[in-house]
Scaffold this active site. Structure first.
Site, short mmCIF file in Angstrom:
data_model
loop_
_atom_site.label_atom_id
_atom_site.label_comp_id
_atom_site.label_asym_id
_atom_site.label_seq_id
_atom_site.Cartn_x
_atom_site.Cartn_y
_atom_site.Cartn_z
N HIS A 186 1.22 -1.14 -0.05
CA HIS A 186 0.06 0.02 -0.06
C HIS A 186 0.90 1.38 -0.05
CE1 HIS A 186 0.58 0.81 4.23
NE2 HIS A 186 0.59 -0.40 4.57
N HIS A 232 12.99 2.22 6.74
CA HIS A 232 12.27 2.85 7.69
C HIS A 232 13.33 3.60 8.50
CE1 HIS A 232 7.96 2.45 6.91
NE2 HIS A 232 7.94 1.32 7.21
N ASP A 265 5.86 -0.49 13.13
CA ASP A 265 4.75 -0.76 12.02
C ASP A 265 3.97 -2.07 12.03
OD1 ASP A 265 6.47 -2.55 11.21
OD2 ASP A 265 6.77 -1.62 9.08
N GLY A 277 1.83 -2.51 15.67
CA GLY A 277 0.98 -1.83 14.43
C GLY A 277 -0.36 -2.75 14.21
N ASP A 319 4.93 3.32 4.78
CA ASP A 319 5.59 2.79 3.65
C ASP A 319 5.96 3.60 2.52
OD1 ASP A 319 5.08 0.23 5.20
OD2 ASP A 319 4.21 -0.86 3.34
N ARG A 333 0.07 13.83 5.50
CA ARG A 333 -0.47 15.35 5.81
C ARG A 333 -0.29 16.32 4.77
NH1 ARG A 333 -2.71 12.17 9.12
NH2 ARG A 333 -1.58 11.50 10.75
N ALA A 334 -1.33 17.24 4.78
CA ALA A 334 -1.14 18.51 3.94
C ALA A 334 -0.51 19.39 4.90
CB ALA A 334 -2.80 18.95 3.51
N THR A 373 -6.48 21.55 7.00
CA THR A 373 -7.04 20.01 6.57
C THR A 373 -6.53 19.88 5.18
OG1 THR A 373 -8.68 18.50 6.73
CG2 THR A 373 -9.13 20.53 6.06
#
Length: 611
Positions: free
Chosen positions: A11, A135, A154, A185, A337, A425-426, A556
């Site tokens: 993913h 990671h 994770d 996780g 990921d 995140r934006a 957001t």
């Protein structure tokens, strides 16, 4: 030397390009394909990275994949053998796919790369990094630290689910691991599934739901599900789970322990679900704190780097920072990921090729995580005109003045500026913004614009120089990965009747001077905005502060529920026309909803699969 990192086939596929140790570009495939969490080979993201570097595929010296597929296949086989004859149905479904594709993933990668450059000997340029090593490298090598402890948590990589490492200079030594099926996780994802949310997508909803509940099941989790040791090591009782061999996350014994079957998606949330969320959040925080305390003691380091999907739990991250065992905490903004693509490339540069690590000068190497595509004003205007959009081109001052006026008037602002963010995140490049002082803004954004559950909180973006005046935090949090409380003098005292409310009834009670970003427990997921990494967003916040006295905006992501964050001006215009966003600023092109052709309005509410 150019190194291309790739994550794919599970993913959040992504690509990242590193040139002579410098991060040039990184992006997730979903932003181009418009398929959320797209797991496919990231050909669009690779195209973008090559374009940003100004080179063709033949100029890539190494391609690095973010994990080792054969070890994953080994884990799959050994797990099924260990649990046999249980899980034969799942085994029968999984094995053909693994044999056909994933066991021979090197050949699959080589064939995909040949589509870019058929004449290149990709076999000799292809490298593989271990999942947790990718990671850890994404966290340490991109951090501002020359020495740090590194914790990765994770679901599972090849075998590892939790790992600790120590970085010093260019060296990054993996020290210890906890192996599948024992996983923080997967434990958290089991509760994500059980409370009716989508695994690998809805974990942040579970975290957002937790403050509405009480941790009534905390001790039951510790007594039955997880054997948690003082040093943070743990084992899970597999009788309560079904992820090893079954088709669900939890077993009937899990249902029995917690009083019923899993909630169906979109079923009404009850106080029990909120209490379950609060309980697993409390257990996760305790496990993470025990791990970080042991890591501080064992390494003697004052710096901590975090990566892996669990590192996106910003509530736990905030508690680690406040715990004080580490002086500084840095979290990879693409901790899941997708960030493995970047870590794989950095690991190849420093470890495989042996290059030294240049001093950072105190700044991290992510440059605000603004590593995706940008669009010039002429290109934006051309693309918008082709969409039938009606817009004005204005200068910088006029753009800021008009955007601030609309924000003060209570309007929602689509803000599309500069290079796109890397990670989930934006951060003020592909954002929807609002006035945090409005007591109705949270409900408006959730229900009329994002089309999502009303309980989900919004983050405050705040000028870095003003953060301590509004939040109990005086540190950098540029990636929205630390939670801190609103300072007491900004809070609103609850009445006795309001204090007596339970669960979701608490939602509409204003908690502070900035109610739209203050969660029910007075916390907020803080983003500090820095002039050097995002000067235009910093200027907008400064102008809003000058007009209102408040240096905070609701921030957001620019999308609706189930949609990837917008990646292009066309994506932004479609979202603008499919939601109740009133104003859109793309570069210096300004669009007002009332000026648009009503025939271009689209039904966006049901356009995407629910997340």
């Amino acid at each position: 030397m150019r190194i291309l990192g790739i994550s794919a086939f599970y993913h959040d596929s992504a690509a990242a390009l590193v040139e002579d140790g410098r991060i040039v570009a990184a992006a997730q495939e979903e932003r181009f394909s418009r398929r959320k969490h797209d797991p496919r080979f990231p050909r669009h993201a690779i195209d973008y990275c090559l374009a940003e570097a100004g080179c063709g595929p033949e100029a890539i010296d190494h391609v690095v994949f973010y994990d080792k597929p054969f070890l994953k296949f080994e884990r799959l086989l050994e797990t099924y053998l260990a649990f046999a004859p249980r899980g034969f149905r799942s085994f029968r479904m999984a094995i053909p796919l693994w044999i056909k594709e994933k066991l021979f993933q090197k050949r699959l990668l080589r064939d995909e790369l040949r589509r870019f450059a058929p004449g290149v000997d990709w076999e000799s340029r292809l490298l593989f990094a271990a999942h947790h090593a990718s990671h850890a490298a994404s966290a340490y090598y991109a951090s501002p630290f020359d020495e740090a402890a590194v914790l990765t948590m994770d679901g599972v990589g090849e075998w590892a689910t939790t790992s600790v490492a120590h970085g010093r200079g260019a060296a990054l030594d993996m020290a210890r691991e906890i192996h599948f099926p024992h996983s923080l996780g997967l434990l958290y994802s089991a509760f994500t599934y059980y409370t009716g949310f989508k695994v690998n997508s809805g974990e942040y909803k579970l975290m957002g739901l937790a403050p509405y509940g009480e941790p009534r099941y905390r001790q039951a989790i510790l007594d039955h599900l997880i054997d948690l040791k003082e040093d943070g090591s743990f084992r899970l009782d597999q009788r309560y789970f079904d992820y090893c061999t079954g088709l669900t996350m939890t077993s009937p014994r899990f249902d029995e322990l917690f009083g019923g079957p899993a909630r169906r998606p979109e079923e009404l949330l009850t106080q029990r679900h909120m209490d379950l969320a609060a309980s697993i959040q409390a257990v996760l925080e305790e496990a993470v704190l025990r791990l970080t305390r042991a890591l501080a003691r064992d390494t003697g380091s004052r710096n901590l780097c975090l990566a892996g999907g669990v590192a996106l739990n910003c509530v736990a991250n905030g508690k680690v920072l406040r715990d004080g065992r580490f002086e500084r905490v840095w979290i990879q903004p693409a901790a899941g990921d997708a960030g493995g693509a970047l870590g794989a490339a950095l690991a190849a540069w420093h470890q495989h090729l042996g290059h030294p690590r240049e001093p950072s000068g105190g700044a991290d190497r992510m440059r605000g995580a603004y590593l995706g595509p940008a669009f010039g004003d002429d290109e934006v205007a051309r693309r918008l005109a082709a969409c039938g959009a009606r817009f004005e081109r204005v200068d910088d001052g006029a753009l800021l003045d008009r955007c601030v006026a609309d924000l003060v008037a209570g309007k929602a602002l689509g803000w599309f500026q500069g290079r796109m963010e890397f990670g989930p995140r934006a951060l003020g490049a592909r954002s929807i913004l609002g006035d945090p002082r409005s007591p109705t803004m949270q409900k408006t954004l959730n229900l009329r614009i994002k089309y999502r559950e009303s309980f989900r909180p919004f983050a405050p973006a705040v000028l870095r120089e003003d953060v301590a005046d509004w939040f109990e935090l005086d540190a950098d949090s540029p990636y929205m990965l630390l939670v801190a409380d609103v300072v007491r003098r900004r809070r609103r005292a609850m009445t006795a009747a309001e204090e007596a409310l339970f669960g979701i009834e608490k939602l509409n009670v204003p908690r502070s001077e900035i109610p739209a970003v203050t969660h029910v427990d007075y916390s907020a997921r803080v983003q500090t905005v820095h002039r050097d990494t995002n000067p235009r967003f910093h200027a907008l916040l400064s102008r809003f502060k000058a007009a209102t006295g408040c240096p905070v905006l609701v921030n957001t992501s620019f999308n609706v529920r189930g949609e990837p964050i917008v990646g292009s001006p066309e994506d932004a215009f479609r979202c603008f026309m499919g939601s109740d966003i009133e104003t859109l600023a793309i570069g210096n092109c300004l669009l007002a909803k009332e000026a648009q052709d009503p025939a271009l309005k689209v039904d966006y509410k049901n356009a995407f699969e629910l997340d």
